[in-house]
Design a protein around this motif. Sequence first.
Motif, PDB file in Angstrom:
ATOM      1  N   LYS D  13     -36.086 -35.825 -51.930  1.00 45.72           N
ATOM      2  CA  LYS D  13     -36.556 -34.953 -53.014  1.00 45.72           C
ATOM      3  C   LYS D  13     -35.505 -34.826 -54.121  1.00 45.72           C
ATOM      4  O   LYS D  13     -35.843 -34.637 -55.287  1.00 45.72           O
ATOM      5  N   ALA D  14     -34.240 -34.921 -53.743  1.00 48.34           N
ATOM      6  CA  ALA D  14     -33.180 -34.853 -54.758  1.00 48.34           C
ATOM      7  C   ALA D  14     -33.270 -36.052 -55.688  1.00 48.34           C
ATOM      8  O   ALA D  14     -32.973 -35.967 -56.879  1.00 48.34           O
ATOM      9  N   LEU D  15     -33.700 -37.196 -55.120  1.00 50.13           N
ATOM     10  CA  LEU D  15     -33.869 -38.391 -55.942  1.00 50.13           C
ATOM     11  C   LEU D  15     -35.094 -38.248 -56.842  1.00 50.13           C
ATOM     12  O   LEU D  15     -35.031 -38.518 -58.046  1.00 50.13           O
ATOM     13  N   LEU D  19     -35.960 -38.170 -61.590  1.00 49.88           N
ATOM     14  CA  LEU D  19     -36.759 -39.092 -62.411  1.00 49.88           C
ATOM     15  C   LEU D  19     -36.504 -38.795 -63.892  1.00 49.88           C
ATOM     16  O   LEU D  19     -36.496 -37.635 -64.311  1.00 49.88           O
ATOM     17  N   ASN D  20     -36.246 -39.848 -64.647  1.00 52.64           N
ATOM     18  CA  ASN D  20     -35.924 -39.775 -66.085  1.00 52.64           C
ATOM     19  C   ASN D  20     -34.482 -39.384 -66.380  1.00 52.64           C
ATOM     20  O   ASN D  20     -34.082 -39.349 -67.535  1.00 52.64           O
ATOM     21  N   THR D  38     -36.608 -44.603 -63.247  1.00 60.06           N
ATOM     22  CA  THR D  38     -38.002 -44.599 -63.710  1.00 60.06           C
ATOM     23  C   THR D  38     -39.014 -44.593 -62.576  1.00 60.06           C
ATOM     24  O   THR D  38     -40.172 -44.227 -62.771  1.00 60.06           O
ATOM     25  N   ARG D  39     -38.612 -45.038 -61.386  1.00 58.59           N
ATOM     26  CA  ARG D  39     -39.514 -45.036 -60.218  1.00 58.59           C
ATOM     27  C   ARG D  39     -38.660 -44.954 -58.964  1.00 58.59           C
ATOM     28  O   ARG D  39     -37.554 -45.486 -58.924  1.00 58.59           O
ATOM     29  N   CYS D  40     -39.197 -44.344 -57.895  1.00 54.92           N
ATOM     30  CA  CYS D  40     -38.521 -44.370 -56.585  1.00 54.92           C
ATOM     31  C   CYS D  40     -39.560 -44.154 -55.502  1.00 54.92           C
ATOM     32  O   CYS D  40     -40.635 -43.630 -55.749  1.00 54.92           O
ATOM     33  N   THR D  47     -36.413 -48.146 -59.518  1.00 57.06           N
ATOM     34  CA  THR D  47     -36.240 -48.921 -60.749  1.00 57.06           C
ATOM     35  C   THR D  47     -35.440 -48.103 -61.751  1.00 57.06           C
ATOM     36  O   THR D  47     -35.565 -46.881 -61.837  1.00 57.06           O
ATOM     37  N   ASP D  50     -32.612 -49.579 -68.850  1.00 61.57           N
ATOM     38  CA  ASP D  50     -31.284 -49.664 -69.482  1.00 61.57           C
ATOM     39  C   ASP D  50     -30.186 -49.758 -68.422  1.00 61.57           C
ATOM     40  O   ASP D  50     -29.164 -49.069 -68.499  1.00 61.57           O
ATOM     41  N   GLN D  65     -34.513 -53.649 -67.373  1.00 66.12           N
ATOM     42  CA  GLN D  65     -35.164 -53.017 -66.223  1.00 66.12           C
ATOM     43  C   GLN D  65     -34.711 -53.689 -64.933  1.00 66.12           C
ATOM     44  O   GLN D  65     -34.757 -54.911 -64.816  1.00 66.12           O
ATOM     45  N   GLN D  77     -25.495 -41.342 -57.046  1.00 60.33           N
ATOM     46  CA  GLN D  77     -24.958 -40.145 -57.719  1.00 60.33           C
ATOM     47  C   GLN D  77     -26.053 -39.584 -58.621  1.00 60.33           C
ATOM     48  O   GLN D  77     -26.592 -40.289 -59.481  1.00 60.33           O
ATOM     49  N   ILE D  78     -26.368 -38.312 -58.407  1.00 59.55           N
ATOM     50  CA  ILE D  78     -27.506 -37.673 -59.074  1.00 59.55           C
ATOM     51  C   ILE D  78     -26.995 -36.470 -59.857  1.00 59.55           C
ATOM     52  O   ILE D  78     -26.238 -35.661 -59.315  1.00 59.55           O
ATOM     53  N   PRO D  79     -27.384 -36.319 -61.130  1.00 64.05           N
ATOM     54  CA  PRO D  79     -26.939 -35.148 -61.893  1.00 64.05           C
ATOM     55  C   PRO D  79     -27.413 -33.855 -61.225  1.00 64.05           C
ATOM     56  O   PRO D  79     -28.530 -33.813 -60.696  1.00 64.05           O
ATOM     57  N   GLU D  80     -26.577 -32.840 -61.248  1.00 65.01           N
ATOM     58  CA  GLU D  80     -26.943 -31.581 -60.572  1.00 65.01           C
ATOM     59  C   GLU D  80     -27.819 -30.702 -61.452  1.00 65.01           C
ATOM     60  O   GLU D  80     -27.850 -30.840 -62.657  1.00 65.01           O
TER      61      GLU D  80
END
Lengths: 80, 80, 80, 80, 80, 80, 80
Positions: D13-15, D19-20, D38-40, D47, D50, D65, D77-80
């Motif tokens: 869910k963190a991923l 999205l975006n 853009t997709r998971c 995907t 850029d 892409q 690594q995911i922005p918080e």
Amino acid sequence: MRRYSLSEKMPIKALEAALNDVISIKLKDQRIFRGRLTRCDVYMNLTLSDAEEIEEDQVRAKYGQLLLRGNNILWIQIPE
Amino acid sequence: MRRYSLSEKMPIKALEAALNDVISIKLKDQRIFRGRLTRCDVYMNLTLSDAEEIEEDQVRAKYGQLLLRGNNILWIQIPE
Amino acid sequence: MRRYSLSEKMPIKALEAALNDVISIKLKDQRIFRGRLTRCDVYMNLTLSDAEEIEEDQVRAKYGQLLLRGNNILWIQIPE
Amino acid sequence: MRRYSLSEKMPIKALEAALNDVISIKLKDQRIFRGRLTRCDVYMNLTLSDAEEIEEDQVRAKYGQLLLRGNNILWIQIPE
Amino acid sequence: MRRYSLSEKMPIKALEAALNDVISIKLKDQRIFRGRLTRCDVYMNLTLSDAEEIEEDQVRAKYGQLLLRGNNILWIQIPE
Amino acid sequence: MRRYSLSEKMPIKALEAALNDVISIKLKDQRIFRGRLTRCDVYMNLTLSDAEEIEEDQVRAKYGQLLLRGNNILWIQIPE
Amino acid sequence: MRRYSLSEKMPIKALEAALNDVISIKLKDQRIFRGRLTRCDVYMNLTLSDAEEIEEDQVRAKYGQLLLRGNNILWIQIPE
């Protein structure tokens, strides 16, 4: 030639038939272990008693009871 | 010889029988860990308390509670 | 000794019990990460907040939120 | 503390929540990629748009892409 | 923002959308292939026509029709 | 453009269409084999007749009938 | 051309047809074994009698009965 049932011809049956026999096992990391087969399952997970690690035909270490994971096994030498 | 039920002869039962005992585990990256077995499951995932990493029979690091993933385990040394 | 239910004795429960605690994780590529456990699942996929990469007890990099894939985990150090 | 439903606490869910957003991914071959998610899916296949390959904080290559296979991912690594 | 159905957001859909386009694929053994995508499935198995192996932006070999196994793919570059 | 049924567009169909043709296969250990495809299944397990191992476009060894395991295959070159 | 049933065309059938024949097997660790095929299953697990390890066409070791795990097999040479 005597007839076999299908299950008797399964390779895992050769392992089960070796319960209480001394077998040798090579793992993916190239280590060889020898010991008395005390348990096994269809994934080739198995336990040895009096387990030894063998290197160039010499005993390198003794482990007592050892549980080996089937998915890391390359081959098992079984007495005929 | 006493008779075993099928499940008693499963290799994983040897691990379950070692709950609360000190065991040693070798991982695929060749590291060896020792500690008291506090939990295990059928995938050989397990937790140790007072876990230590061992290198050439010396304690290399202490970890307290350690969770090890079964799929990376090469072998587990279990007291007989 | 107090009695445990079966599920309490599952190794993954030790990880779930560490939610919001700081844990350390070693991956198969030998990198060690430390951070606060914010999510986990039965595959040992997990997310850390304030994640750091550790090398010889020094912080090598800071990542903020990090998602780690369970299948690459060697071990997880969990506070007792 | 606010309550979460079970699915909200799943690491995947963190991923999905990212999205975006721009994320960074390290693959098993030690390469790092950065791009807009853009997709998971639940296998962590994903995907990026850029997409860039990063080496020592420098852009080493640009891909447009890119589809990455989940089973080769070490961390995201995911922005918080 | 236009709405997507769930399946449209699956990463594999980005690959299917590239049928008949020229894509590049990197395999786990670090080889890069380029060709026109003629078939694909959910495991990322795929066939290319006019397939070429690329090394440092040069054509190293030409293969005609090539079938690549999805489980060895690191990434796929897809035209946007 | 003629229409294809879903199954015709599966990558494995390209392999099945090559039965009795000479194909080349690269394995994960970087060895290349060439021979006439005599059997295949959905896992890409396959048998070759008149199988040869190829090294730098030379025949390195001849094997007669060879069974190759699909899970070790990197790619298969198929005549168009 | 005579007609085959679907199952006859499965690659594993070529192995079953070699029961009691001498076959050669190459494992992922690049070792080659030769022996008489006595058992096999659909995972390509198999047992050999009079098993030998071969290195540069010389016998390097003799094992008697050997059980080989299918998931480590690269190829099997089968008499035609």
